[in-house]
Design a protein around this motif. Structure first.
Motif, PDB file in Angstrom:
ATOM      1  N   ASP A 148     129.981  15.942 -58.531  1.00 51.27           N
ATOM      2  CA  ASP A 148     130.906  15.306 -57.597  1.00 51.27           C
ATOM      3  C   ASP A 148     131.053  13.823 -57.901  1.00 51.27           C
ATOM      4  OD1 ASP A 148     132.674  15.294 -55.469  1.00 51.27           O
ATOM      5  OD2 ASP A 148     131.127  14.922 -53.970  1.00 51.27           O
ATOM      6  N   ASP A 149     132.133  13.255 -57.417  1.00 52.49           N
ATOM      7  CA  ASP A 149     132.376  11.820 -57.441  1.00 52.49           C
ATOM      8  C   ASP A 149     131.735  11.257 -56.178  1.00 52.49           C
ATOM      9  OD1 ASP A 149     133.522   9.246 -57.033  1.00 52.49           O
ATOM     10  OD2 ASP A 149     135.257   9.797 -58.253  1.00 52.49           O
TER      11      ASP A 149
ATOM     12  N   TYR B 167     127.639   6.594 -51.778  1.00 51.18           N
ATOM     13  CA  TYR B 167     128.261   5.448 -52.458  1.00 51.18           C
ATOM     14  C   TYR B 167     127.589   4.146 -52.042  1.00 51.18           C
ATOM     15  CZ  TYR B 167     131.860   2.199 -54.061  1.00 51.18           C
ATOM     16  OH  TYR B 167     132.526   1.172 -54.690  1.00 51.18           O
TER      17      TYR B 167
ATOM     18  N   SER C 142     129.865  14.576 -48.067  1.00 52.67           N
ATOM     19  CA  SER C 142     130.818  15.497 -48.677  1.00 52.67           C
ATOM     20  C   SER C 142     130.417  16.935 -48.393  1.00 52.67           C
ATOM     21  CB  SER C 142     130.872  15.274 -50.192  1.00 52.67           C
ATOM     22  OG  SER C 142     131.568  16.314 -50.839  1.00 52.67           O
ATOM     23  N   SER C 143     131.392  17.789 -48.167  1.00 47.88           N
ATOM     24  CA  SER C 143     131.122  19.208 -47.905  1.00 47.88           C
ATOM     25  C   SER C 143     130.569  19.922 -49.126  1.00 47.88           C
ATOM     26  CB  SER C 143     132.409  19.908 -47.448  1.00 47.88           C
ATOM     27  OG  SER C 143     133.407  19.825 -48.459  1.00 47.88           O
ATOM     28  N   LYS C 144     130.645  19.274 -50.293  1.00 47.35           N
ATOM     29  CA  LYS C 144     130.153  19.899 -51.515  1.00 47.35           C
ATOM     30  C   LYS C 144     128.621  19.877 -51.611  1.00 47.35           C
ATOM     31  CE  LYS C 144     134.219  18.901 -54.385  1.00 47.35           C
ATOM     32  NZ  LYS C 144     134.688  18.250 -55.627  1.00 47.35           N
TER      33      LYS C 144
ATOM     34  N   ARG D 190     132.117   8.714 -54.607  1.00 46.13           N
ATOM     35  CA  ARG D 190     133.019   8.012 -53.690  1.00 46.13           C
ATOM     36  C   ARG D 190     133.531   8.927 -52.583  1.00 46.13           C
ATOM     37  NH1 ARG D 190     136.702   5.395 -58.377  1.00 46.13           N
ATOM     38  NH2 ARG D 190     136.364   7.539 -59.121  1.00 46.13           N
ATOM     39  N   SER D 191     133.325  10.250 -52.750  1.00 42.75           N
ATOM     40  CA  SER D 191     133.731  11.180 -51.692  1.00 42.75           C
ATOM     41  C   SER D 191     132.713  11.226 -50.553  1.00 42.75           C
ATOM     42  CB  SER D 191     133.913  12.592 -52.271  1.00 42.75           C
ATOM     43  OG  SER D 191     132.669  13.131 -52.698  1.00 42.75           O
ATOM     44  N   SER D 192     131.539  10.603 -50.746  1.00 42.79           N
ATOM     45  CA  SER D 192     130.488  10.566 -49.721  1.00 42.79           C
ATOM     46  C   SER D 192     130.091   9.112 -49.484  1.00 42.79           C
ATOM     47  CB  SER D 192     129.269  11.374 -50.153  1.00 42.79           C
ATOM     48  OG  SER D 192     129.593  12.741 -50.275  1.00 42.79           O
TER      49      SER D 192
END
Length: 231
Positions: A71-72, A80, A101-103, A74-76
């Protein structure tokens, strides 16, 4: 309150491991023993593309592999912030849902999260996610430095382990040749100083580049500097 001595004792337990894989496992195991969390997950991080990748998780039911996770960061926001500030971050309740993030792969009981960056000198090379806090546990700003320190000491431990492995990787003569390259000597000078042929010097260079996984001699020298094996 967790003291520096408490943290140092758990770090010494990790130092006793005999392999890199066991070391990663013990990093998570000691994390759950030291801090009030039931589960911990280890991720590697690369600043190129802000990419994080799962390595493994340690839960009450045993070891969990999370290598399919990518994952990136920046999505969490919480991840970050921990990586960019190089400080542990905590979130719970609604804030936890907003910042995660939901991932991410966490247990069903996860309702709070602490992110601990693993720092190697000025770089963040990974992070630990601690979840499922012990019932009644609250983490405030005064407690976060202990988590941050754990990540810093883990980074130093991994750096020492990698340096030891690297020093075993090259022979004494290979290291001598690479040190001379770093000092600016050419092939002819090295051959004279070491009492060997230029062809042999080139062979040492070639084998060093291959062992270090480098693209050329300059890349190999840079890698040796990074690992602290030459000066």
């Amino acid at each position: 309150m967790i003291s520096q001595e408490d943290i140092a004792e758990h770090i010494r337990n990790i130092e006793c491991t005999s392999s890199h894989e066991e070391q990663l496992y013990r990093i998570l195991q000691e994390f759950t023993r030291l801090f009030p969390v039931s589960s911990a997950y280890l991720y590697r991080y690369s600043p190129l593309g802000y990419l994080s990748e799962g390595i493994m998780g340690y839960t009450s039911t045993g070891l969990v592999h999370i290598r399919e996770y990518r994952d990136d960061i920046r999505s969490s926001p919480i991840v970050y912030a921990a990586v960019t500030e190089r400080k542990a971050q905590f979130a719970s309740g609604l804030d936890y849902l907003k910042q995660t993030s939901s991932k991410y792969v966490f247990g069903a009981g996860a309702g709070s999260l602490i992110i601990v960056p693993v720092c190697l000198r000025s770089l963040v090379i990974g992070y630990i996610c601690g979840t499922e806090l012990d019932k009644g546990t609250m983490i405030d700003e005064d407690m976060l430095p202990a988590y941050t320190l754990y990540g810093q000491l883990i980074g130093k431990l991994l750096d020492t382990y990698n340096a030891d492995e690297s020093s075993k990787l090259l022979s004494k003569r290979e290291r001598e040749v690479m040190q001379k390259i770093a000092s600016g000597e050419n092939t002819k000078q090295m051959a004279v100083d070491l009492g060997i042929s230029e062809a042999t010097v080139n062979q040492y260079v070639k084998s060093s580049v291959r062992k270090l996984g480098a693209k050329n001699r300059s890349h190999a020298v840079a890698e040796l500097f990074r690992r602290g094996l030459i000066s």
